[in-house]
Design a protein around this motif. Structure first.
Motif, PDB file in Angstrom:
ATOM      1  N   GLU A  91      38.620  37.180  97.254  1.00  0.00           N
ATOM      2  CA  GLU A  91      39.452  36.561  98.290  1.00  0.00           C
ATOM      3  C   GLU A  91      38.620  35.611  99.136  1.00  0.00           C
ATOM      4  O   GLU A  91      37.450  35.881  99.399  1.00  0.00           O
ATOM      5  N   LEU A  92      39.211  34.565  99.542  1.00  0.00           N
ATOM      6  CA  LEU A  92      38.526  33.627 100.436  1.00  0.00           C
ATOM      7  C   LEU A  92      39.206  33.681 101.786  1.00  0.00           C
ATOM      8  O   LEU A  92      40.367  33.322 101.918  1.00  0.00           O
ATOM      9  N   ARG A  93      38.517  34.212 102.749  1.00  0.00           N
ATOM     10  CA  ARG A  93      39.083  34.263 104.093  1.00  0.00           C
ATOM     11  C   ARG A  93      37.968  34.476 105.102  1.00  0.00           C
ATOM     12  O   ARG A  93      36.827  34.722 104.730  1.00  0.00           O
ATOM     13  N   ARG A  94      38.326  34.373 106.360  1.00  0.00           N
ATOM     14  CA  ARG A  94      37.345  34.661 107.412  1.00  0.00           C
ATOM     15  C   ARG A  94      37.004  36.142 107.351  1.00  0.00           C
ATOM     16  O   ARG A  94      37.854  36.977 107.084  1.00  0.00           O
ATOM     17  N   ARG A  95      35.728  36.474 107.604  1.00  0.00           N
ATOM     18  CA  ARG A  95      35.345  37.882 107.562  1.00  0.00           C
ATOM     19  C   ARG A  95      35.827  38.568 108.829  1.00  0.00           C
ATOM     20  O   ARG A  95      35.523  38.138 109.946  1.00  0.00           O
ATOM     21  N   SER A  96      36.581  39.639 108.617  1.00  0.00           N
ATOM     22  CA  SER A  96      37.137  40.355 109.769  1.00  0.00           C
ATOM     23  C   SER A  96      36.203  41.490 110.168  1.00  0.00           C
ATOM     24  O   SER A  96      35.200  41.743 109.522  1.00  0.00           O
ATOM     25  N   GLU A  97      36.596  42.165 111.228  1.00  0.00           N
ATOM     26  CA  GLU A  97      35.832  43.319 111.684  1.00  0.00           C
ATOM     27  C   GLU A  97      35.857  44.410 110.619  1.00  0.00           C
ATOM     28  O   GLU A  97      34.904  45.149 110.431  1.00  0.00           O
ATOM     29  N   GLU A  98      36.996  44.456 109.926  1.00  0.00           N
ATOM     30  CA  GLU A  98      37.175  45.425 108.839  1.00  0.00           C
ATOM     31  C   GLU A  98      36.082  45.242 107.771  1.00  0.00           C
ATOM     32  O   GLU A  98      35.482  46.197 107.316  1.00  0.00           O
ATOM     33  N   ASP A  99      35.853  43.980 107.438  1.00  0.00           N
ATOM     34  CA  ASP A  99      34.818  43.683 106.439  1.00  0.00           C
ATOM     35  C   ASP A  99      33.452  44.135 106.932  1.00  0.00           C
ATOM     36  O   ASP A  99      32.643  44.637 106.166  1.00  0.00           O
ATOM     37  N   GLU A 100      33.230  43.918 108.220  1.00  0.00           N
ATOM     38  CA  GLU A 100      31.939  44.298 108.795  1.00  0.00           C
ATOM     39  C   GLU A 100      31.703  45.802 108.648  1.00  0.00           C
ATOM     40  O   GLU A 100      30.599  46.239 108.366  1.00  0.00           O
ATOM     41  N   LYS A 101      32.788  46.561 108.821  1.00  0.00           N
ATOM     42  CA  LYS A 101      32.650  48.016 108.694  1.00  0.00           C
ATOM     43  C   LYS A 101      32.428  48.425 107.246  1.00  0.00           C
ATOM     44  O   LYS A 101      31.878  49.487 106.981  1.00  0.00           O
ATOM     45  N   MET A 102      32.886  47.579 106.343  1.00  0.00           N
ATOM     46  CA  MET A 102      32.780  47.919 104.916  1.00  0.00           C
ATOM     47  C   MET A 102      31.461  47.450 104.300  1.00  0.00           C
ATOM     48  O   MET A 102      31.259  47.606 103.100  1.00  0.00           O
ATOM     49  N   MET A 103      30.592  46.860 105.125  1.00  0.00           N
ATOM     50  CA  MET A 103      29.401  46.229 104.557  1.00  0.00           C
ATOM     51  C   MET A 103      28.565  47.162 103.693  1.00  0.00           C
ATOM     52  O   MET A 103      28.130  46.798 102.605  1.00  0.00           O
ATOM     53  N   ARG A 104      28.370  48.394 104.190  1.00  0.00           N
ATOM     54  CA  ARG A 104      27.544  49.315 103.412  1.00  0.00           C
ATOM     55  C   ARG A 104      28.254  49.736 102.127  1.00  0.00           C
ATOM     56  O   ARG A 104      27.620  50.148 101.161  1.00  0.00           O
ATOM     57  N   HIS A 105      29.550  49.606 102.136  1.00  0.00           N
ATOM     58  CA  HIS A 105      30.322  49.907 100.937  1.00  0.00           C
ATOM     59  C   HIS A 105      30.076  48.834  99.863  1.00  0.00           C
ATOM     60  O   HIS A 105      30.035  49.124  98.676  1.00  0.00           O
ATOM     61  N   TYR A 106      29.932  47.587 100.303  1.00  0.00           N
ATOM     62  CA  TYR A 106      29.667  46.494  99.357  1.00  0.00           C
ATOM     63  C   TYR A 106      28.248  46.579  98.820  1.00  0.00           C
ATOM     64  O   TYR A 106      28.024  46.655  97.619  1.00  0.00           O
ATOM     65  N   LEU A 107      27.298  46.546  99.725  1.00  0.00           N
ATOM     66  CA  LEU A 107      25.883  46.577  99.344  1.00  0.00           C
ATOM     67  C   LEU A 107      25.170  47.537 100.277  1.00  0.00           C
ATOM     68  O   LEU A 107      25.254  47.405 101.488  1.00  0.00           O
ATOM     69  N   LYS A 108      24.463  48.508  99.692  1.00  0.00           N
ATOM     70  CA  LYS A 108      23.738  49.433 100.557  1.00  0.00           C
ATOM     71  C   LYS A 108      22.234  49.349 100.275  1.00  0.00           C
ATOM     72  O   LYS A 108      21.816  48.654  99.346  1.00  0.00           O
ATOM     73  N   GLU A 109      21.469  50.040 101.081  1.00  0.00           N
ATOM     74  CA  GLU A 109      20.018  49.982 100.956  1.00  0.00           C
ATOM     75  C   GLU A 109      19.588  50.374  99.544  1.00  0.00           C
ATOM     76  O   GLU A 109      20.049  51.372  99.005  1.00  0.00           O
ATOM     77  N   GLY A 110      18.698  49.586  98.995  1.00  0.00           N
ATOM     78  CA  GLY A 110      18.188  49.891  97.664  1.00  0.00           C
ATOM     79  C   GLY A 110      18.897  49.118  96.558  1.00  0.00           C
ATOM     80  O   GLY A 110      18.376  49.029  95.458  1.00  0.00           O
TER      81      GLY A 110
END
Lengths: 309, 290
Positions: free
Chosen positions: A135-154
């Motif tokens: 999806e192409l859209r502005r990053r919402s606060e929701e996305d910010e909370k999901m960041m570790r879900h997308y890419l996590k340490e390691g």
């Protein structure tokens, strides 16, 4: 020639049985070809490059008493009036557009810290990644909370250098489906100066594995992903066991990449492939032994000189 | 332990690889990586060795000093192990960072050598109850590439092989005991260290176990068994490490593997050391430049 190979064969069968291979360090590299004579522009720190004042001081050099000295060990390169020394062993100096492999170190506010073997940690902004689903859209606060879900340490990612900050830190982006999170495979770290700059750094080798030669000296080797499977930027990972034959190919490629690095050969698709093909005479296990490595590299080198591009 | 971070997918890759008996560099589960030894690397010690196991780099020096035996073992000498983790190996070792690891390794070495029929400490005795040799074994970790315990023990054994102690003549004159230490660098005695143990670490990865785990593999193990094994296959010490648990049957399996591997490890090491000695002064010293 035949006799030496026979000897080698006897040696190797002995090792194979005993599982352990202890060597004497002094016996190593006694027949290393003397190549230093051929490279005339090889310098060590403190060497005078030129006493001529008509040149410009580039990376890896310093000026003292109107003479130009090398500050690193490497090869002198001249572009018109600019003299640089390209170091043999170095951290990665990023350039815009480079393909790099990185490992996530930290999840921060709207950004990830990424290790790219550069002097400073690189930054991957939340706004410069493709979201799952594309999806192409502005990053919402929701996305910010999901960041570790997308890419996590390691986690490992492939990315492109988007820009350089004023302090030299890199800003990365993964806004193309060929970049993104990496799945199963092996990471090999070699000196960044050994990666040859090419049009493409993603290669599906005919031997059944894919290789990403990151400009930062990180090399990613993984089983070839079926092109028909829709690319998702790596968010969906396949954690099924890999076939043993594929695994052996990957292990062999890894050993070949390390052999090339050990012998200070430039890495690009052809050199890797030729080395791989030269190594097929040996079993995968044998390819880590120094004398076998030297033999493989010699064969590959000869072939590169003969028909390589 | 010195840790690297891995992604889940990489861990899965390594785990399945061990299951298939094809590890990251094509090794089987019971194969060691390429190992290089060099002895007499430092002239100011009684014996020294350097071991390089893939990326793990260890330097060992042995210094012999005369001292009084410990009260409970009056007719025996002593070995003291001291491990130093150089911050060159990894920045984590800076300051006191490497201390825990250092104590772990030296404790394991003490335990492995604290066995009546491995390294004979009586040969270090000079005058019973009064004087004995104390061997100070100093271990320096120069680079960490996994499997530090095994590499350390190999380096220690090689250094002990290389150790020569000056000959001491004891003269008794009217009840006054006189010690004379020979100055001649060739008037020395070698140690009998054939039966000193090597440490073999078995790491449990998934349902199988591997020897000589690389740093990446160490990252995937939850439990490991560290054991001292002599050339005859005697297990002199056993230690379980890590947060995971081990099934009794798998411990037996691991011990059996460890014993087998330990035997051949000892044998290969002694062969290589003998070979190096045969070369004598002809051998080219390699030093630390690569």
């Amino acid at each position: 020639m035949i006799i030496t190979h026979l000897n080698l064969g006897i040696l190797l069968t002995r090792i194979w049985r005993s599982m352990v291979d202890v060597r004497i360090a002094g016996a190593r590299s006694s027949t290393k070809p003397n190549v230093s004579a051929e490279i005339s522009n090889l310098v060590t720190p403190g060497d005078v490059i030129t006493a001529d004042t008509g040149f410009m001081r580039g990376h890896g050099t310093y000026m003292e008493d109107e003479k130009l000295y090398a500050s690193v060990a490497g090869v002198v390169e001249r572009v018109n009036k600019l003299i640089c020394v390209k170091p043999l062993k170095t951290r990665y100096n990023g350039e815009i557009g480079d393909v790099v492999i990185g490992r996530i170190l930290e999840v921060g506010t709207r950004r990830w810290k990424v290790d790219t073997h550069a002097k400073l940690d690189s930054v991957l902004m939340l706004s410069s990644v493709n979201l799952p689903g594309g999806e192409l859209r502005r990053r919402s606060e929701e996305d910010e909370k999901m960041m570790r879900h997308y890419l996590k340490e390691g986690d490992l990612i492939s990315a492109e250098v988007q820009s350089l900050f004023s302090d030299g830190a890199l800003s990365l982006h993964t806004r193309s489906l060929k970049y993104g999170k990496l799945s199963q495979g092996q990471l090999v770290s070699i000196s960044p100066s050994l990666i040859k700059r090419r049009k493409t750094h993603f290669h599906n080798l005919p031997c059944g594995a894919s290789i990403i030669l990151g400009n930062n000296g990180y090399v990613w080797i993984c089983p070839t992903i079926n092109e028909e499977v829709e690319q998702t930027g790596g968010y969906e990972q396949n954690l099924e066991p890999i076939q043993k034959s594929d695994r052996e190919v990957i292990a062999r490629l890894r050993n070949c990449v390390l052999a090339l690095a050990e012998h200070k050969m430039m890495l690009y698709d052809t050199s890797v492939l030729y080395t791989f093909e030269a190594s097929l005479r040996y079993s995968v296990k044998e390819t880590v032994k120094p004398e076998v490595m030297a033999d493989i590299i010699e064969v590959a080198q000869q072939r590169l000189e003969r028909e390589g591009t | 332990m010195v840790d690297v971070q891995l992604s889940d997918a990489e861990k899965v890759f390594i785990l399945h690889g061990v299951q298939d008996n094809c590890r990251e560099d094509g090794r089987g589960c019971e194969d060691y990586r390429h190992l290089e030894i060099e002895t007499s690397v430092m002239s100011n010690t009684n014996g020294s060795a350097r071991v390089r196991l893939a990326n793990t780099d260890i330097l060992v020096g042995v210094k012999a000093e005369l001292g009084t035996p410990s009260p409970e073992k009056l007719n025996k000498g002593r070995i003291e192990f001291f491990v130093d983790c150089s911050a060159n190996a990894t920045p984590e070792f800076e300051g006191r960072g490497g201390e825990d690891l250092a104590t772990d390794i030296s404790n394991m070495l003490y335990r492995a050598y604290d066995c009546p029929n491995c390294f004979d400490l009586q040969q270090l005795c000079v005058i019973p109850d009064q004087q004995c040799w104390i061997l100070y074994v100093d271990i320096l970790l120069l680079e960490c590439g996994g499997n530090l315990f095994d590499a350390t023990s190999l380096a220690v054994k090689a250094a002990l092989f290389n150790t020569s102690i000056p000959t001491v003549t004891v003269t008794k004159d009217e009840g006054v005991v006189d010690l004379e230490i020979s100055d001649d660098p060739y008037d020395v005695q070698r140690l009998d260290m054939k039966s000193s143990p090597c440490i073999v670490t078995l790491s449990k990865v998934g349902h199988s176990h591997v020897v000589d785990a690389s740093q990446k593999e160490e990252c995937c193990t939850l439990a490991r068994l560290i054991m001292g094994v002599t050339e005859k296959g005697t297990i002199t010490a056993l230690k379980k490490e890590g947060s995971g648990s081990l099934d009794p049957t798998s411990i037996e399996d691991m011990m059996e593997t460890g014993r087998r591997v330990g035997e051949s490890l000892n044998k290969c090491l002694m062969d290589a050391l003998a070979e190096e000695e045969r070369q004598g002064t002809k051998k080219k010293s390699l030093g630390f430049l690569r």
